[in-house]
Design a protein around this motif. Structure first.
Motif, PDB file in Angstrom:
ATOM      1  N   LEU A  19      75.423  58.061  63.604  1.00  8.76           N
ATOM      2  CA  LEU A  19      76.185  59.709  63.467  1.00  8.76           C
ATOM      3  C   LEU A  19      77.230  59.748  63.761  1.00  8.76           C
ATOM      4  CD1 LEU A  19      74.174  61.978  67.121  1.00  8.76           C
ATOM      5  CD2 LEU A  19      73.853  61.824  64.221  1.00  8.76           C
ATOM      6  N   THR A  20      78.000  58.294  63.826  1.00  7.74           N
ATOM      7  CA  THR A  20      79.551  57.943  63.716  1.00  7.74           C
ATOM      8  C   THR A  20      79.977  58.892  63.004  1.00  7.74           C
ATOM      9  OG1 THR A  20      78.182  55.818  62.903  1.00  7.74           O
ATOM     10  CG2 THR A  20      79.805  55.584  64.849  1.00  7.74           C
ATOM     11  N   THR A  21      79.523  58.854  61.394  1.00  6.74           N
ATOM     12  CA  THR A  21      80.398  60.014  60.667  1.00  6.74           C
ATOM     13  C   THR A  21      79.122  60.504  60.436  1.00  6.74           C
ATOM     14  OG1 THR A  21      80.497  58.002  59.525  1.00  6.74           O
ATOM     15  CG2 THR A  21      82.518  59.678  58.598  1.00  6.74           C
ATOM     16  N   LEU A  22      79.584  62.344  60.202  1.00  4.51           N
ATOM     17  CA  LEU A  22      78.352  63.620  60.229  1.00  4.51           C
ATOM     18  C   LEU A  22      79.614  64.365  58.547  1.00  4.51           C
ATOM     19  CD1 LEU A  22      78.383  64.941  63.506  1.00  4.51           C
ATOM     20  CD2 LEU A  22      76.511  63.637  62.246  1.00  4.51           C
ATOM     21  N   PRO A  23      78.688  65.116  57.856  1.00  6.87           N
ATOM     22  CA  PRO A  23      76.803  64.492  58.022  1.00  6.87           C
ATOM     23  C   PRO A  23      76.618  62.986  57.746  1.00  6.87           C
ATOM     24  CG  PRO A  23      77.329  65.720  56.128  1.00  6.87           C
ATOM     25  CD  PRO A  23      78.400  65.112  56.810  1.00  6.87           C
ATOM     26  N   PRO A  24      75.796  62.534  58.117  1.00  5.83           N
ATOM     27  CA  PRO A  24      75.087  61.131  57.533  1.00  5.83           C
ATOM     28  C   PRO A  24      74.681  61.012  56.608  1.00  5.83           C
ATOM     29  CG  PRO A  24      73.261  62.284  58.823  1.00  5.83           C
ATOM     30  CD  PRO A  24      74.648  62.832  59.014  1.00  5.83           C
TER      31      PRO A  24
ATOM     32  N   ALA B 274      73.510  78.246  56.510  1.00  8.47           N
ATOM     33  CA  ALA B 274      74.339  77.533  57.645  1.00  8.47           C
ATOM     34  C   ALA B 274      74.871  75.857  57.167  1.00  8.47           C
ATOM     35  CB  ALA B 274      73.836  78.085  58.171  1.00  8.47           C
ATOM     36  N   PHE B 275      73.152  75.324  56.941  1.00 10.75           N
ATOM     37  CA  PHE B 275      73.250  73.916  56.407  1.00 10.75           C
ATOM     38  C   PHE B 275      73.856  73.395  55.053  1.00 10.75           C
ATOM     39  CE2 PHE B 275      72.085  70.348  55.421  1.00 10.75           C
ATOM     40  CZ  PHE B 275      71.538  69.071  55.887  1.00 10.75           C
ATOM     41  N   MET B 276      73.522  74.163  54.044  1.00 13.39           N
ATOM     42  CA  MET B 276      73.841  73.926  52.788  1.00 13.39           C
ATOM     43  C   MET B 276      75.516  74.181  52.760  1.00 13.39           C
ATOM     44  SD  MET B 276      71.467  72.640  51.488  1.00 13.39           S
ATOM     45  CE  MET B 276      71.250  72.199  50.019  1.00 13.39           C
ATOM     46  N   LYS B 277      76.156  75.286  53.071  1.00 13.17           N
ATOM     47  CA  LYS B 277      77.562  74.986  53.827  1.00 13.17           C
ATOM     48  C   LYS B 277      78.163  74.508  53.985  1.00 13.17           C
ATOM     49  CE  LYS B 277      79.953  79.683  54.458  1.00 13.17           C
ATOM     50  NZ  LYS B 277      79.588  80.751  55.171  1.00 13.17           N
ATOM     51  N   ASN B 278      77.696  73.914  55.379  1.00 15.97           N
ATOM     52  CA  ASN B 278      78.652  73.166  55.758  1.00 15.97           C
ATOM     53  C   ASN B 278      77.723  72.768  56.846  1.00 15.97           C
ATOM     54  OD1 ASN B 278      80.757  71.752  58.059  1.00 15.97           O
ATOM     55  ND2 ASN B 278      81.625  73.780  58.854  1.00 15.97           N
ATOM     56  N   PRO B 279      77.012  70.671  56.282  1.00 17.50           N
ATOM     57  CA  PRO B 279      75.911  70.313  56.742  1.00 17.50           C
ATOM     58  C   PRO B 279      76.868  68.975  58.153  1.00 17.50           C
ATOM     59  CG  PRO B 279      76.421  69.765  54.598  1.00 17.50           C
ATOM     60  CD  PRO B 279      77.034  70.501  54.591  1.00 17.50           C
ATOM     61  N   ALA B 280      77.933  69.316  57.745  1.00 19.39           N
ATOM     62  CA  ALA B 280      78.736  67.856  59.105  1.00 19.39           C
ATOM     63  C   ALA B 280      78.869  69.315  60.281  1.00 19.39           C
ATOM     64  CB  ALA B 280      80.092  68.019  58.353  1.00 19.39           C
ATOM     65  N   ARG B 281      78.773  70.138  60.148  1.00 21.86           N
ATOM     66  CA  ARG B 281      79.128  70.997  61.438  1.00 21.86           C
ATOM     67  C   ARG B 281      77.154  71.570  61.588  1.00 21.86           C
ATOM     68  NH1 ARG B 281      81.182  73.246  64.900  1.00 21.86           N
ATOM     69  NH2 ARG B 281      80.996  75.377  65.959  1.00 21.86           N
ATOM     70  N   VAL B 282      76.546  71.748  60.981  1.00 13.29           N
ATOM     71  CA  VAL B 282      75.261  71.819  61.714  1.00 13.29           C
ATOM     72  C   VAL B 282      74.596  70.136  62.424  1.00 13.29           C
ATOM     73  CG1 VAL B 282      72.860  72.380  61.020  1.00 13.29           C
ATOM     74  CG2 VAL B 282      74.827  73.864  59.822  1.00 13.29           C
TER      75      VAL B 282
END
Ligand code: NAD
Ligand code: ZN
Length: 249
Positions: A142-147, A55-63
């Protein structure tokens, strides 16, 4: 309960090698929600969806947004509680050899524990997936995700996601202690995440006594030699203070 506390004091006083295995429950009194049980994270989100490496690799911003970001905010300000402090005190008095922790919150170290085996890694550090650069979790915003790192790569926490293996050094050291300890104090773990949940079982097979502290019974409770039902802070404080009192004439 009183008899069980006395029995635990007796067992701990006599043990030549005691180790602790801790889980998210020991940090609940520091305001960090556990994964399971009342008030837990999993009541709100699906662990396999968010805490799995895929899940992290697929969508790091969401996690980062749903799971890691909220954990970071809590961890940045969390302080060790009486449970962490009691274990650090036991180590200082040479009554505890190590803490094997499933937690990623560094609260055992902040409480003064020196020998901590971070079975599931740590949240204190992040690694860039692009260039491998490491930084402190506390130093990023955490201003822009993912860092992201200077190189543009995404940062991941140095914790073990579901689907990843336990760091070899942690696993090896933990197994050494597990095979040698006379007593294992199991504190605040639901005893469901493998292979951590196997540690008390293996210790028991090697004739160790298991003392479990948890407000709720777990799958381990039937195997435990002593189940001390309640919160980690008050019970560990009680045990530590009692062991401090020298034996009477
Ligand atoms: P878990 O969330 O599955 O279980 C928490 C356990 O703590 C439950 O059995 C609950 O009854 C008990 N508990 C609740 N309040 C307590 C208290 N005051 N004193 C003692 N026990 C209490 O935790 P787990 O077994 O550690 O497994 C979850 C996984 O989640 C671990 O792998 C860990 O890495 C990760 N996690 C870590 C943190 C953290 O670092 N603080 C927080 C959440 C999850
Ligand atoms: Zn980088």
């Amino acid at each position: 309960m009183e008899t069980r506390i006395q029995k635990a004091i007796e067992i701990l006083s006599r043990s030549r090698l005691t180790v602790a295995l801790t889980g998210a429950g020991i940090s609940v009194e520091s305001g960090i929600p556990p994964f399971r049980g009342p008030g837990s994270l999993w009541d709100k989100i699906d662990p396999m969806e968010f805490a799995h490496i895929d899940a992290f690799m697929k969508n790091p911003a969401r996690v980062w947004e749903v799971l890691i970001g909220s954990m970071k905010t809590i961890l940045d300000t969390a302080r060790p509680n009486k449970g962490h402090l009691a274990l650090a005190e036991l180590e200082k008095r040479r009554l505890l050899a190590t803490v094997i922790t499933q937690n990623v919150d560094s609260l055992h170290q902040k409480a003064g524990s020196r020998d901590v085996i971070e079975f599931h890694g740590t949240f204190a550090k992040l690694t860039c997936l692009g260039c491998g650069h490491r930084t402190s979790s506390a130093d990023i915003t955490l201003t822009t995700l993912p860092p992201r790192c200077h190189c543009g790569g995404v940062y991941r926490p140095d914790c073990v996601f579901f689907g990843e293996s336990i760091p070899l050094s942690a696993l090896t050291r933990a197994q050494e202690f597990v095979s040698q300890c006379e007593v294992m104090l199991v504190v605040g773990t639901s005893a469901t995440v493998q292979p951590a949940a196997m540690m008390p079982i293996l210790a028991k097979q090697n004739n160790a006594r298991i003392i479990e502290i948890n407000p709720t019974p777990t799958p381990l409770t039937a195997t435990s030699d002593l189940f001390l039902q309640g919160n980690a802070g008050p019970i560990l404080t009680r045990l530590t203070e009692a062991i401090a009192i020298p034996a009477g004439p």
